[in-house]
Design an enzyme around this catalytic site. Structure first.
Site, mmCIF file in Angstrom:
data_model
loop_
_atom_site.group_PDB
_atom_site.id
_atom_site.type_symbol
_atom_site.label_atom_id
_atom_site.label_comp_id
_atom_site.label_asym_id
_atom_site.label_seq_id
_atom_site.Cartn_x
_atom_site.Cartn_y
_atom_site.Cartn_z
ATOM 1 N N LYS A 1 29.979 -32.403 41.449
ATOM 2 C CA LYS A 1 28.683 -33.943 41.499
ATOM 3 C C LYS A 1 30.187 -34.715 42.797
ATOM 4 C CE LYS A 1 24.427 -35.238 40.943
ATOM 5 N NZ LYS A 1 24.194 -36.149 39.928
HETATM 6 O O1 G3P Z 1 21.875 -37.867 38.900
HETATM 7 C C1 G3P Z 1 21.182 -38.098 39.595
HETATM 8 C C2 G3P Z 1 19.911 -38.974 39.920
HETATM 9 O O2 G3P Z 1 19.043 -38.344 39.750
HETATM 10 C C3 G3P Z 1 19.614 -40.634 39.345
HETATM 11 O O3 G3P Z 1 18.252 -40.703 39.142
HETATM 12 O O4 G3P Z 1 17.355 -42.522 37.743
HETATM 13 O O5 G3P Z 1 19.527 -43.047 38.308
HETATM 14 O O6 G3P Z 1 17.584 -42.913 40.301
HETATM 15 P P1 G3P Z 1 18.278 -42.543 38.540
#
Ligand code: G3P
Length: 215
Positions: free
Chosen positions: A83
């Site tokens: 990533k």
């Molecule tokens: O892993 C990346 C993403 O899905 C993170 O989401 O919940 O931190 O906005 P969030």
């Protein structure tokens, strides 16, 4: 549509895997920090637990640092996907890793132009964050729709991985738009099967069944 689980929690991963629903896992520094302890051990357990792709994020800020980290992270297993943050150094690192045959997931994507850059760099996945866009009064799903259109227009192979999912409707809309993958928090995944008419119907079936005899 492929379902990934957006967590670094091994119990959640095992439970979701038990349902036979999980095609991969996405983690990030925040999700790993939430679990605490030695991130290397945690990452190793996750990578060994699932057969599908597991996204592990680099934390370096230069392409050189990102590539070096990626070369270390891929040692955890052949299913590791690197990533990379959507910054210009990340674009550079993505191109280099793609040329080295290492799979990438360009993250922290909030606009179609960022997604176009990720595709041009040869990213395996692009991760637009729909929930965080909605949270600042933008339309996260509109960004997904535009990315899907752009990728279709030019035949980019980069897979659209809908991230920052907050509720089942994000996944429904993503599926209708033809996004390749949704990465889903465990609490959202558990909501998919829920419907009040299912619960009422099942209750009635059980009640009626109980009036019968079995001799
Ligand atoms: O892993 C990346 C993403 O899905 C993170 O989401 O919940 O931190 O906005 P969030």
């Amino acid at each position: 549509m492929e379902f990934f689980i957006d967590t670094a929690n091994i119990d959640e991963i095992r439970q979701a895997k038990g349902y036979g629903l999980i095609d991969g896992v996405t983690t990030n520094p925040t999700l790993l920090a939430r679990e605490g302890g030695d991130w290397r051990k945690q990452a190793e357990v996750i990578v060994n637990e699932v057969e599908g792709p597991v996204s592990l994020e680099v934390v370096g800020m230069t392409a050189e640092e990102m590539v070096a980290e990626a070369q270390d992270l891929v040692k955890f297993g052949s299913n590791v996907v690197i990533k990379i943050p959507m910054i210009m150094e990340g674009v550079k690192a993505t191109r280099q890793l793609t040329d080295m045959g290492i799979k990438t997931n360009v993250t922290l994507v909030f606009s179609p132009m960022q997604a176009l850059l990720a595709a041009k760099a040869g990213a395996t996945y692009v991760s637009p964050f729909v929930g965080r866009l909605d949270g600042i009064s933008h339309d996260g799903m509109e960004v997904i729709s535009q990315i899907v259109t752009i990728y279709e227009n030019y035949g980019y192979a980069t897979k659209v991985l809908v991230a920052s999912v907050r509720h089942p409707k994000h996944v429904l809309d993503a599926a209708l738009m033809g996004a390749d993958v949704s990465t889903i928090p465990f609490n959202v995944l558990s909501q998919f099967a829920k419907h009040p008419l299912t619960d009422l119907g099942l209750e009635a079936f059980m009640k009626d069944w109980a009036t019968l005899t079995d001799e």
